[in-house]
Design an enzyme around this catalytic site. Structure first.
Site, short mmCIF file in Angstrom:
data_model
loop_
_atom_site.label_atom_id
_atom_site.label_comp_id
_atom_site.label_asym_id
_atom_site.label_seq_id
_atom_site.Cartn_x
_atom_site.Cartn_y
_atom_site.Cartn_z
N ALA A 11 105.95 -34.95 64.36
CA ALA A 11 106.94 -34.75 63.30
C ALA A 11 106.33 -35.11 61.95
O ALA A 11 105.20 -35.58 61.87
CB ALA A 11 108.16 -35.63 63.57
N LYS A 12 107.15 -34.91 60.92
CA LYS A 12 106.70 -35.19 59.54
C LYS A 12 106.26 -36.64 59.39
O LYS A 12 105.34 -36.94 58.64
CB LYS A 12 107.84 -34.92 58.57
CG LYS A 12 108.22 -33.47 58.56
CD LYS A 12 108.29 -32.94 57.14
CE LYS A 12 108.58 -31.47 57.17
NZ LYS A 12 107.69 -30.67 56.41
#
Ligand code: GLU
Length: 476
Positions: free
Chosen positions: A249-250
């Site tokens: 994820a980010k």
């Protein structure tokens, strides 16, 4: 069923609910490699039937990102929202065959049912109340306008086996399968119905998709069987995880594909990097271009366990790909990030940075001084440690005079001239070069100084030395 007898046709089927992230790009890439290797087709399908989750512009962004990576699709993309009537017809056909039924349960009843199941600690699934409504009554209620969904009728017993090209054979007990919804009350299909109909219509031979769909695979097999369609081969790709083994994820520093472009990564490096997420050629080779990947990709070598993405590896790969570009090509790509600067002006400075760049995004800062004069100097940068304004101005002045007298403006004479000068005025060459670096470039960290001066040319270097001297004067 492990190998489909059909000619190879595969598809990437994103839902336009956001940008193209790395997991999606990897699914697209594996489909693409598989198709190109087998001289088949790679199709794009836009799965936009979940109207509540649509994001405007997402389809365009996904298409742009795929194009940037070089994952060019064949044929016109199929857009599911344009095929509503086809899915409705397919649902009717299943009802006619007894493989599906209309369910008139209200959302309130379903919520109550689930709450009771939760209270009894039972799995939440449809209790099949509408499964036994006689067909005539069902048709009559639908014709009278009563809202309904269409559910797939699951067998109560037996097993369904999937022979997955990545996951191996997986056996599911039919009694665990929910009578899931195929057609919603808004008339839009769910993924389950739409994907089966579209894959059939598009003559898809291999369904290569994320393993989030693995639990639904037995229902999909039963659905395809109910239609009496040929069954494609399936390959479920495992998740991509961050180094902490949580879905990538980010917060791990992962970006959407187009954000990698912004950050100065080369599409070649991204493709190479994501190809190795869960796959490897089985050799020590680490740098594989798209043609290499097409030649060597093999779905049997995709690991069934989750892939761990290492973002540092991408930085390394990106550097490798920057070094491998031809100087003309690197100049072209750098110029495209520098707005006004024409490629012919970038080309001569490429040899100075090709070995140092980690991303293209570093280039504008590193190179700007070639194209624009420093717009000011900081005294604390211009003065080497222990040298005052007067001594530094005198040293720069001496450089100017010495360089002025050079007849040949090339690396060797410039360097010799400056080293001799440093010796003459009793400065360490390191100090003299630092003062010169700042005077000529306005920065303390730059590509190699002498080479940069040679590229800038004598008149420009002398002009900058004069400006630096002038900047020192008021400080005196
Ligand atoms: N729209 C589905 C998804 O984004 C596609 C799955 C498939 O490839 O069939 O997960």
């Amino acid at each position: 069923m492990s190998e489909s007898p059909l000619p190879v046709r595969v598809r990437y089927a994103p839902s336009p609910t956001g940008a193209l992230h790395l997991g999606g790009a990897r699914t697209a890439l594996f489909n693409f490699l598989f198709a190109r290797q087998r001289r088949g087709q790679f199709l794009l399908r836009i799965e936009d039937t979940d109207r509540a989750r649509l994001k405007p512009g997402s389809q365009e962004q996904i298409q742009e990102a795929l194009g940037w990576l070089g994952l060019n699709w064949d044929e016109q993309p199929v857009v599911q929202s344009q095929r509503k009537e086809i899915y409705r017809g397919a649902a009717d056909e299943l009802i006619g065959r007894g493989a599906a039924y209309r369910c008139f349960c209200t959302p309130e009843r379903l919520e109550l049912m689930r709450a009771e199941q939760r209270a009894r600690r039972q799995p939440e699934r449809y209790d099949r109340r509408c499964a036994t409504i006689p067909p005539e009554e069902s048709a009559r209620r639908a014709a009278a306008g009563e809202p309904f969904v269409v559910r797939q009728r699951m067998p109560a017993e037996g097993t369904t086996s999937l022979h997955d090209l990545v996951m191996g054979t997986v056996v599911f007990r039919n009694e665990t399968l929910d009578d899931h919804v195929l057609l919603k009350s808004d008339g839009y299909p769910t993924y389950h119905l739409a994907f089966a109909v579209d894959d059939h219509d598009s003559r898809i031979s291999h369904v290569i998709r994320g393993d989030g769909w693995l639990p639904s695979a037995p229902k999909h097999l039963l659905l395809i069987e109910a239609f009496q369609w040929p069954v494609p081969a399936f390959a479920h790709l495992p998740l991509v995880l961050g180094p902490d083994r949580k879905p990538l994820a980010k917060r791990h520093g992962a970006k959407d594909v187009l954000e990698y472009r912004e950050a100065g990564y080369l599409p070649e490096a991204i493709v190479n990097w994501i190809a190795f997420l869960g796959w490897s050629p089985g050799t020590e080779d680490e740098i594989l271009s798209m043609p290499d990947l097409i030649a060597r990709f093999s779905i049997d070598k995709v690991q069934p366990s989750p892939a761990i993405a290492n973002l540092e590896r991408l930085d390394w790969l990106n550097g490798q790909y920057i070094r491998r570009l031809s100087p003309d090509e690197l100049a072209r790509r750098i110029a495209s990030t520098m707005g006004e600067v024409p490629v012919e002006r970038v080309r001569p400075v490429v040899p100075l940075v090709q070995e140092r760049l980690r991303t293209l995004a570093e280039a504008p800062d590193m190179l700007r001084f070639f194209f624009t004069r420093p717009d000011g100097y900081r005294a604390d940068q211009l003065l080497p440690k222990g040298k005052d304004v007067e001594a530094t101005a005198a040293a720069i002045d001496a450089c100017e005079t010495a360089l002025q007298g050079l007849t040949e403006w090339a690396h060797e004479p410039v360097e010799t001239c400056l080293r001799e000068l440093a010796h003459r005025i009793g400065w360490a060459s390191r100090d003299l070069f630092m003062a010169l670096r700042v005077a000529v470039t306005g920065r303390t960290v730059t590509p190699p100084l002498i080479e940069s001066m040679v590229v800038l040319g004598k008149p420009e270097v002398l002009a900058r030395l004069q400006r630096a001297k002038a900047a020192l004067k008021p400080l005196n």
